[in-house]
Design an enzyme around this catalytic site. Structure first.
Site, short mmCIF file in Angstrom:
data_model
loop_
_atom_site.label_atom_id
_atom_site.label_comp_id
_atom_site.label_asym_id
_atom_site.label_seq_id
_atom_site.Cartn_x
_atom_site.Cartn_y
_atom_site.Cartn_z
N TYR A 176 -5.76 0.83 -8.79
CA TYR A 176 -5.09 1.06 -7.51
C TYR A 176 -5.04 -0.24 -6.69
O TYR A 176 -3.98 -0.66 -6.21
CB TYR A 176 -5.84 2.15 -6.77
CG TYR A 176 -5.39 2.47 -5.37
CD1 TYR A 176 -4.39 3.41 -5.14
CD2 TYR A 176 -5.99 1.87 -4.27
CE1 TYR A 176 -3.99 3.74 -3.85
CE2 TYR A 176 -5.60 2.19 -2.98
CZ TYR A 176 -4.61 3.12 -2.78
OH TYR A 176 -4.23 3.43 -1.50
N LEU B 298 0.84 -1.20 0.00
CA LEU B 298 0.00 0.00 0.00
C LEU B 298 0.87 1.26 0.00
O LEU B 298 0.62 2.20 -0.76
CB LEU B 298 -0.92 -0.02 1.22
CG LEU B 298 -1.71 1.26 1.54
CD1 LEU B 298 -2.61 1.65 0.37
CD2 LEU B 298 -2.54 1.07 2.81
N GLN C 41 2.44 1.83 -3.42
CA GLN C 41 1.47 2.36 -4.36
C GLN C 41 1.24 3.85 -4.11
O GLN C 41 1.09 4.64 -5.05
CB GLN C 41 0.14 1.60 -4.24
CG GLN C 41 -1.01 2.19 -5.03
CD GLN C 41 -0.81 2.16 -6.53
OE1 GLN C 41 -0.08 1.32 -7.04
NE2 GLN C 41 -1.44 3.08 -7.25
N GLU C 42 1.24 4.24 -2.84
CA GLU C 42 0.97 5.64 -2.50
C GLU C 42 2.16 6.55 -2.79
O GLU C 42 2.00 7.62 -3.37
CB GLU C 42 0.60 5.74 -1.01
CG GLU C 42 -0.77 5.19 -0.66
CD GLU C 42 -1.90 6.06 -1.22
OE1 GLU C 42 -1.63 7.17 -1.67
OE2 GLU C 42 -3.06 5.61 -1.19
N SER C 43 3.37 6.14 -2.39
CA SER C 43 4.50 7.08 -2.44
C SER C 43 5.79 6.50 -3.00
O SER C 43 6.79 7.21 -3.05
CB SER C 43 4.79 7.57 -1.01
OG SER C 43 5.29 6.50 -0.22
#
EC number: 4.2.2.n1
Length: 525
Positions: A455, A325, A328-330
């Site tokens: 996502y 997660l 995927q975010e940063s």
């Protein structure tokens, strides 16, 4: 006269008693069926492969597609499950023949050679056999081009006349041996080497590193391997799609086989099989070469630094999922910023950060702690009608586009006749939230549902890649013999009776109606 009559009666009684006694002895001497032996033993012995698809040890204990299916089958039989994992496929069939295991549960092709010697169970998915090469090198597009390449290697090597054979290796007693053996009868010039000291994953790694030019694997195995070795690519297919199944011993006793047929029939009809397949292989279709290469580099360069942080705050979640997660975010950049105002390792908005007690979004420890807490709150809201192992995908979609839009997608799914509790059905409706004809009828309106779907699927792919990367060294010591019983980390997982809840069947409608909204209203509250 009476004495003679009595003697005749006595002889008749003795004869009848003897017949009964003989019949009883014959009944007792009849061999027990396979199913009866398993029931008497109280244990179903299952041989499988130790890999990221069939069976592996996760933070919460055993996991894997074939492991979960085997656990459910043992529950159906009313016995405990005993897993005997192997590192090499070549050890499974001999163990089944000797009676050391009752079933092979690792998704093997129904090749003619295997079917002659052993009894295949029902097919539960399909794969094709594929020749694999390394991207950037010569790609043979059919068997003739492969043979031409091998011939050129033979002519170039003065020291080794078998240089061509060393360009293509396959695993001993794998489903690929009969395929290439049959092809060699048609193409005598074809050369290949059968190895017994490696598994398919080893050979795929050797192709990726350039130590080996070609190998053969199946379509699912290649898709999973590409998450770890993005240089791997399909050269050409050797076969059409072939059924994949478990195997039992071939004999006149069909008791265990009959139970297997009934079991797979039931889980197919209930949708439970589709749910498990979605969990383990539903995310593998898309492959982005550039993104995967960058991710693999990050696994080596960045993950070791941040893994302790993910492990510290993951709590009930698998830390590797939290790591996926965060990537995927940063991309594991603690100072990441977006023009839309989200910041930090977990890319939290300012309101979200405040709600979970984060005062500095650029502090990686605060960001990870806050991101996990936010995810925990969303998971708690996901309706209990959704299977436990699928709740996380609905929660991640909500993390991306908001809980209300996720619920809109569920309503739309139900209205179109799909199952609003199945991620496989709902993820296909998420992109419709961009289209006016659909979002105009929803409660929360327009949403970039296609981005939410991508996502979640990206996170699932990253998650599986991290699992494979972390477990490249076997979960058990290399010195451990194949097919040794591995004690479970959580014994309750192996006890029959802990049957999981099956998602309720839902009948759909052709339009979005108030009735559909009302059905899901309570879940949203």
């Amino acid at each position: 006269m009476q004495i003679r009559h009595f003697n005749r009666l006595k002889r008749s009684v003795l004869l009848f008693a003897s017949v009964l006694l003989l019949s009883a002895c014959q009944i007792e001497s009849q061999p027990k069926s396979e199913f009866e032996k398993i029931q008497e033993r109280g244990v179903l012995r299952v041989g499988t492969l130790n890999n990221q698809l069939s069976y592996y040890i996760g933070p919460d204990g055993p996991a894997g597609l074939d492991y979960e299916l085997a656990r459910k089958f043992a529950e159906e039989l009313g016995v405990k499950l005993e897993i005997k994992p192997a590192f090499r496929q070549a050890d499974l069939f001999p163990a089944l023949k000797k009676g050391d295991i009752d079933i092979i549960a690792t998704g093997l092709n129904q090749t003619s050679q295997a079917v002659k010697r052993f009894r295949p169970g029902p097919a539960y998915y399909y794969v094709s056999q594929q020749v694999v090469y390394k991207k950037g090198q010569l790609r043979p597009r059919d068997i003739e081009q492969l043979i031409e390449y091998q011939a050129s290697k033979d002519s170039q090597s003065e020291e080794d006349v078998n240089a061509g054979a060393q360009t293509l290796k396959i695993v001993e007693q794998s489903q690929y041996v009969p395929t290439l053996t049959a092809l060699k009868k048609q193409y005598p010039e074809l050369q290949f080497e059968i190895v017994g000291d490696a598994d398919t994953r080893d050979l795929l790694k050797h192709v990726s590193t350039g130590e080996l030019r070609f190998t053969v694997t199946d379509s699912v195995e290649l898709s999973l391997a590409q998450r770890l070795y993005p240089d791997l690519a399909l050269a050409f297919e050797l076969t059409e799609d072939q059924p994949v199944s478990w195997f039992t011993r071939r004999s006149e006793d069909e008791s265990l086989y009959a139970m297997l047929i009934e079991f797979f029939g039931n889980i197919k009809q209930s949708g439970e099989l589709a749910s498990l397949e979605e969990k383990y292989i539903g995310h593998i279709e898309a492959f982005d070469y550039v993104d995967t290469r960058a991710f693999i580099r990050a696994l080596d360069d960045k993950l070791p630094r941040w893994a302790p942080l993910f492990q510290k705050y993951s709590e009930e979640f698998d830390w590797r999922l939290i790591a996926a997660l965060a990537y995927q975010e940063s991309h594991w950049k603690p100072k990441a910023k977006s023009p839309t105002g989200v910041r930090g390792m977990m890319m939290l908005t300012l309101p979200t950060a405040k709600s979970v007690g984060v005062t500095d979004r650029l502090n990686p420890e605060q960001s990870v702690r806050g991101g996990v807490e936010y995810l925990r709150r969303i998971v708690a809201r996901v309706p209990d009608t959704i299977n436990e192992h699928e709740k996380i995908w609905f929660a991640l979609a909500s993390y991306n586009i908001g809980y209300g839009h996720m619920m809109d997608a569920r309503r739309l799914t139900k209205a179109q006749g799909g199952d609003p509790n199945a991620w496989a059905d709902v993820k296909d409706r998420l992109p419709l939230l961009r289209q006016k004809r659909y979002y105009s009828q929803t409660r929360y309106g327009y949403a970039r549902g296609d981005e939410a779907r991508n996502y979640v699927e990206n996170i699932r792919r990253y998650y599986q890649s991290i699992i494979g990367h972390v477990s490249q060294k076997p979960s058990i010591d290399e010195d451990t013999d194949d097919l040794q019983v591995i004690p479970p980390l959580n014994p309750e997982l192996l006890i029959s009776g802990a049957v999981e809840t099956i998602a309720e069947e839902v009948s759909g409608a052709s339009d979005i109606t108030n009735e559909v909204d009302e059905d899901l209203d309570q879940e949203e509250e």
